[in-house]
Enzyme design. Structure first.
Site, PDB file in Angstrom:
ATOM      1  N   ARG A  94      -6.294  13.060  -4.623  1.00 10.19           N
ATOM      2  CA  ARG A  94      -7.054  11.726  -4.670  1.00 10.19           C
ATOM      3  C   ARG A  94      -8.123  11.401  -3.782  1.00 10.19           C
ATOM      4  O   ARG A  94      -9.165  10.954  -4.158  1.00 10.19           O
ATOM      5  CB  ARG A  94      -6.113  10.494  -5.032  1.00 10.19           C
ATOM      6  CG  ARG A  94      -5.254  10.633  -6.059  1.00 10.19           C
ATOM      7  CD  ARG A  94      -4.393   9.497  -6.002  1.00 10.19           C
ATOM      8  NE  ARG A  94      -5.125   8.125  -5.802  1.00 10.19           N
ATOM      9  CZ  ARG A  94      -5.668   7.481  -6.871  1.00 10.19           C
ATOM     10  NH1 ARG A  94      -5.630   7.975  -8.094  1.00 10.19           N
ATOM     11  NH2 ARG A  94      -6.495   6.302  -6.432  1.00 10.19           N
ATOM     12  N   PRO A 124      -5.440   3.209  -9.410  1.00 12.28           N
ATOM     13  CA  PRO A 124      -6.730   2.921 -10.049  1.00 12.28           C
ATOM     14  C   PRO A 124      -7.798   2.969  -8.940  1.00 12.28           C
ATOM     15  O   PRO A 124      -7.412   2.834  -7.626  1.00 12.28           O
ATOM     16  CB  PRO A 124      -6.733   1.602 -10.761  1.00 12.28           C
ATOM     17  CG  PRO A 124      -5.670   1.022  -9.998  1.00 12.28           C
ATOM     18  CD  PRO A 124      -4.636   1.765  -9.664  1.00 12.28           C
ATOM     19  N   VAL A 125      -8.991   3.079  -9.096  1.00 11.98           N
ATOM     20  CA  VAL A 125      -9.960   3.429  -7.982  1.00 11.98           C
ATOM     21  C   VAL A 125     -11.056   1.967  -8.453  1.00 11.98           C
ATOM     22  O   VAL A 125     -11.995   2.147  -7.934  1.00 11.98           O
ATOM     23  CB  VAL A 125     -11.066   4.468  -8.066  1.00 11.98           C
ATOM     24  CG1 VAL A 125      -9.932   5.600  -7.527  1.00 11.98           C
ATOM     25  CG2 VAL A 125     -11.292   4.773  -9.255  1.00 11.98           C
ATOM     26  N   ASP A 126     -10.578   1.191  -9.050  1.00 12.81           N
ATOM     27  CA  ASP A 126     -11.387  -0.308  -9.372  1.00 12.81           C
ATOM     28  C   ASP A 126     -11.873  -0.735  -8.174  1.00 12.81           C
ATOM     29  O   ASP A 126     -12.960  -1.199  -7.938  1.00 12.81           O
ATOM     30  CB  ASP A 126     -10.641  -1.276  -9.961  1.00 12.81           C
ATOM     31  CG  ASP A 126      -9.139  -1.711  -9.579  1.00 12.81           C
ATOM     32  OD1 ASP A 126      -8.720  -0.775  -9.045  1.00 12.81           O
ATOM     33  OD2 ASP A 126      -8.898  -2.960  -9.739  1.00 12.81           O
ATOM     34  N   LEU A 127     -11.239  -1.049  -7.072  1.00 13.17           N
ATOM     35  CA  LEU A 127     -11.721  -1.535  -5.797  1.00 13.17           C
ATOM     36  C   LEU A 127     -12.677  -0.768  -5.174  1.00 13.17           C
ATOM     37  O   LEU A 127     -13.753  -1.234  -4.457  1.00 13.17           O
ATOM     38  CB  LEU A 127     -10.474  -1.839  -4.756  1.00 13.17           C
ATOM     39  CG  LEU A 127      -9.355  -2.723  -5.099  1.00 13.17           C
ATOM     40  CD1 LEU A 127      -8.526  -3.154  -3.862  1.00 13.17           C
ATOM     41  CD2 LEU A 127      -9.604  -3.916  -5.819  1.00 13.17           C
ATOM     42  N   ASP A 310       4.441   5.402   3.414  1.00 12.94           N
ATOM     43  CA  ASP A 310       4.542   6.706   3.579  1.00 12.94           C
ATOM     44  C   ASP A 310       5.943   7.173   4.388  1.00 12.94           C
ATOM     45  O   ASP A 310       6.283   8.385   4.503  1.00 12.94           O
ATOM     46  CB  ASP A 310       3.342   7.344   4.115  1.00 12.94           C
ATOM     47  CG  ASP A 310       2.259   7.205   3.169  1.00 12.94           C
ATOM     48  OD1 ASP A 310       2.521   7.207   2.209  1.00 12.94           O
ATOM     49  OD2 ASP A 310       1.056   7.630   3.615  1.00 12.94           O
ATOM     50  N   ARG A 402       1.500  20.329   1.197  1.00 15.38           N
ATOM     51  CA  ARG A 402       0.354  19.527   1.245  1.00 15.38           C
ATOM     52  C   ARG A 402       0.294  18.669   2.517  1.00 15.38           C
ATOM     53  O   ARG A 402      -0.903  18.597   2.707  1.00 15.38           O
ATOM     54  CB  ARG A 402       0.476  18.326  -0.046  1.00 15.38           C
ATOM     55  CG  ARG A 402       0.455  19.405  -1.237  1.00 15.38           C
ATOM     56  CD  ARG A 402       0.283  18.388  -2.489  1.00 15.38           C
ATOM     57  NE  ARG A 402      -0.839  17.325  -2.329  1.00 15.38           N
ATOM     58  CZ  ARG A 402      -1.337  16.501  -3.261  1.00 15.38           C
ATOM     59  NH1 ARG A 402      -0.860  16.244  -4.213  1.00 15.38           N
ATOM     60  NH2 ARG A 402      -2.499  15.872  -3.060  1.00 15.38           N
TER      61      ARG A 402
HETATM   62  C1  EPZ Z   1      -3.374   6.255   1.159  1.00 16.22           C
HETATM   63  O1  EPZ Z   1      -3.738   6.062  -0.264  1.00 16.22           O
HETATM   64  C2  EPZ Z   1      -3.034   7.226   1.508  1.00 16.22           C
HETATM   65  N1  EPZ Z   1      -3.503   8.523   1.176  1.00 16.22           N
HETATM   66  C3  EPZ Z   1      -1.647   7.198   1.122  1.00 16.22           C
HETATM   67  O2  EPZ Z   1      -0.745   8.436   1.652  1.00 16.22           O
HETATM   68  C4  EPZ Z   1      -0.838   5.976   1.549  1.00 16.22           C
HETATM   69  O3  EPZ Z   1       0.529   5.919   0.666  1.00 16.22           O
HETATM   70  C5  EPZ Z   1      -1.755   4.981   0.965  1.00 16.22           C
HETATM   71  O4  EPZ Z   1      -2.850   4.806   1.507  1.00 16.22           O
HETATM   72  C6  EPZ Z   1      -0.981   3.427   1.540  1.00 16.22           C
HETATM   73  O5  EPZ Z   1      -0.888   3.611   2.898  1.00 16.22           O
HETATM   74  C7  EPZ Z   1      -4.513   8.998   1.899  1.00 16.22           C
HETATM   75  O6  EPZ Z   1      -5.066   8.287   2.872  1.00 16.22           O
HETATM   76  C8  EPZ Z   1      -5.131  10.097   1.369  1.00 16.22           C
HETATM   77  P1  EPZ Z   1      -4.436   2.408  -1.287  1.00 16.22           P
HETATM   78  P2  EPZ Z   1      -4.679   5.248  -1.118  1.00 16.22           P
HETATM   79  O7  EPZ Z   1      -5.652   2.429  -1.843  1.00 16.22           O
HETATM   80  O8  EPZ Z   1      -5.897   4.810  -0.224  1.00 16.22           O
HETATM   81  C9  EPZ Z   1      -3.668  -0.113  -5.438  1.00 16.22           C
HETATM   82  C10 EPZ Z   1       0.491  10.359   1.242  1.00 16.22           C
HETATM   83  O9  EPZ Z   1       1.650  10.536   1.144  1.00 16.22           O
HETATM   84  N2  EPZ Z   1      -5.063   0.257  -5.464  1.00 16.22           N
HETATM   85  O10 EPZ Z   1      -4.105   1.716   0.196  1.00 16.22           O
HETATM   86  O11 EPZ Z   1      -4.945   5.780  -2.349  1.00 16.22           O
HETATM   87  C11 EPZ Z   1      -2.899   1.242  -5.364  1.00 16.22           C
HETATM   88  O12 EPZ Z   1      -2.678   2.022  -6.796  1.00 16.22           O
HETATM   89  C12 EPZ Z   1      -0.386   9.436   0.721  1.00 16.22           C
HETATM   90  O13 EPZ Z   1      -0.059  10.984   2.550  1.00 16.22           O
HETATM   91  C13 EPZ Z   1      -5.770  -0.268  -6.964  1.00 16.22           C
HETATM   92  O14 EPZ Z   1      -5.051  -0.716  -7.418  1.00 16.22           O
HETATM   93  O15 EPZ Z   1      -3.900   4.038  -1.220  1.00 16.22           O
HETATM   94  C14 EPZ Z   1      -1.869   1.079  -4.404  1.00 16.22           C
HETATM   95  O16 EPZ Z   1      -0.819   0.372  -5.374  1.00 16.22           O
HETATM   96  C15 EPZ Z   1       0.456   9.088  -0.902  1.00 16.22           C
HETATM   97  N3  EPZ Z   1      -7.107  -0.071  -6.805  1.00 16.22           N
HETATM   98  C16 EPZ Z   1      -2.227   0.069  -3.736  1.00 16.22           C
HETATM   99  O17 EPZ Z   1      -3.490  -0.392  -4.281  1.00 16.22           O
HETATM  100  C17 EPZ Z   1      -7.995   0.690  -6.042  1.00 16.22           C
HETATM  101  O18 EPZ Z   1      -9.121   0.753  -6.314  1.00 16.22           O
HETATM  102  C18 EPZ Z   1      -2.772   0.554  -2.089  1.00 16.22           C
HETATM  103  O19 EPZ Z   1      -3.387   1.886  -2.287  1.00 16.22           O
HETATM  104  C19 EPZ Z   1      -7.152   1.154  -4.818  1.00 16.22           C
HETATM  105  C20 EPZ Z   1      -5.958   1.207  -4.874  1.00 16.22           C
END
Ligand code: EPZ
Length: 426
Positions: A94, A124-127, A310, A402
């Site tokens: 991702r 999702p990536v809406d934000l 994590d 990974r």
């Molecule tokens: C990062 O993911 C990390 N990955 C994740 O680590 C980590 O668990 C996560 O942050 C939370 O700390 C990387 O940095 C590569 P988020 P990210 O956007 O950025 C929702 C690991 O094991 N959301 O903070 O994808 C989302 O679905 C990985 O190393 C939306 O709804 O996490 C989640 O429920 C796993 N819309 C929450 O927000 C969006 O546009 C937080 O996700 C973006 C996110």
């Protein structure tokens, strides 16, 4: 597919050097797209994910020089040959999606596949898209791709995130460095990896302030230059080894550890009765556990500085051996308890209901064949196996590769009976 064979019951004693942070390295590597000058990153962990991102950057035309086994990675995005990131590459990881904003900011256009969901949630990536759109990007989502254009460049914007997202904060921050005018990101993520990225961007000539707080301010500049930056140490790897030592017992000192950003875990370990000696200046974290029983501790995962999602799976493995009942609430991802049934195969008593897991500590875990389902889930099985009686075989450890550099070597050097078996089950 490789497997890990672990015979539990050996305490861990010795030192473990913590590697560079995967989740920081990935975004720092992406930042190379923002400048025509070379970016040199040191302390880059050698992992399937970082190698994979290097491949994607090479596909886009970035010159990558990163010898096998080396921790220094040179990236030169002087000219890109393509601003299209294909489905095959983005779906596998991702973090690849974050190439969109930097390419858009520098070239005025980019096409990047949507990443899709993954085992731990829909994600999702809406934000990400809302932030880029607020900066004036024209976005078209078509055929599974985001086609983005900003012919006259991105413009500074005021973005208020409805909830905290690490990826969206980093993505918007990178894009904003080259936008015209000032961008303010409110309710931004405060994870340490955001500060690491902001530090590197500032060395490249960006004007980012407020990293580590909930409000980031980015004054756009016309161009960025190359620099050299050391990736911060991996707080999740450090936390994982701390819990491995707490589960197996022994006396382990983590070196090059990001002690200052592990507060929530250190508190939880101390409440559980584990002795933790943290030396911030020296970057060492000593974990000692003798014959004393672990006390049950309940946690909620939260954005930083709360307890990190994590480390949730690893903490559940530890609590499965505690004296009493702990409640573990996952508030970040909707489906991040897949390790629970696998831990139960080792004898743990865990009941999952929605976003809550009730863990009733048991006296002993017993080795069994188990299967890794995602990166952090797989390492929770390793922790449980180190403390279990008998032999555990963890399959599908490509998940582990990974995000953990030489995991079995680091544990074996401290006395763990752990071995990688190549190929399929016999
Ligand atoms: C990062 O993911 C990390 N990955 C994740 O680590 C980590 O668990 C996560 O942050 C939370 O700390 C990387 O940095 C590569 P988020 P990210 O956007 O950025 C929702 C690991 O094991 N959301 O903070 O994808 C989302 O679905 C990985 O190393 C939306 O709804 O996490 C989640 O429920 C796993 N819309 C929450 O927000 C969006 O546009 C937080 O996700 C973006 C996110």
């Amino acid at each position: 597919m490789d497997r890990l064979s672990i015979t539990g019951g050996h305490p861990l004693n010795g030192q473990i050097a913590i590697s560079g942070a995967k989740n920081s390295a990935l975004k720092l590597m992406v930042a190379s797209l923002l400048t025509p000058e070379p970016l040199t990153l040191t302390n880059v962990p050698n992992l399937a994910d970082t190698r994979f991102l290097a491949q994607l950057l090479a596909t886009l035309g970035v010159e990558v020089y990163w010898p096998k086994g080396a921790h220094e990675c040179h990236l030169n995005a002087e000219t890109l040959s393509s601003t299209i990131a294909p489905y095959d590459q983005v779906r596998k990881m991702r973090a690849s999606f974050n190439v969109l904003g930097p390419m858009l900011a520098r070239y005025g256009h980019a096409t990047v596949s949507l990443p899709g969901g993954c085992a731990i949630g829909a994600r999702p990536v809406d934000l990400h898209l809302k932030a880029l759109s607020a900066m004036g990007a024209d976005l078209l989502v078509e055929g599974g791709y985001v086609k983005a254009a900003a012919i006259h460049g991105l413009k500074g914007a005021h973005v208020v995130f409805p909830f905290v997202s690490v990826g969206a904060t980093e993505h918007a921050m990178m894009a904003a460095t080259l936008a015209q005018g000032t961008t303010v990101l409110e309710n931004a993520a405060r994870e340490p990896e955001i500060s690491d990225l902001a530090d590197c961007l500032n060395k490249m000539g960006a004007r980012v302030s407020g990293a580590g707080t909930a409000t980031l301010r980015i004054e756009g500049v016309a161009t960025l230059k190359g620099t050299r930056h050391a990736v911060m140490p991996d707080r999740i790897e450090a936390g994982t080894f701390a819990m491995a030592a707490a589960a197996a017992g022994g006396d382990v000192t983590l070196t090059q550890a990001p002690v200052g950003v592990l507060g929530a875990l250190i508190d939880a370990l101390e409440q559980a009765g584990v002795t933790v000696e943290a030396d911030r200046a020296a970057g060492t974290l000593r974990i000692v556990r003798g014959a004393t029983a672990l006390r049950a501790v309940s946690i909620n995962t939260q954005p930083h500085p709360g307890f990190p999602t994590d480390l949730q799976a690893q903490f559940m493995a530890l609590m499965s051996l505690a004296d009493g009942t702990s409640i573990i609430r996952e508030t970040i991802f909707e489906n991040r308890f897949m390790h629970a049934p696998e831990l139960s195969r080792l004898g743990a008593s865990i009941e999952v209901g929605g976003r809550e897991a009730v863990v009733k500590g048991v006296e002993t875990l017993r080795g069994a064949p188990v299967m890794a389902t995602d990166l952090r889930a797989s390492v929770s099985l390793v922790i449980a196996a180190l403390a279990a009686e008998g032999r555990t075989e963890v399959s599908r450890i490509y998940h582990l590769d990974r995000g953990f550099e030489r995991l079995e070597d680091k544990l074996a050097a401290c006395g763990a009976a752990i071995e990688r078996l190549s190929g399929d089950e016999g």
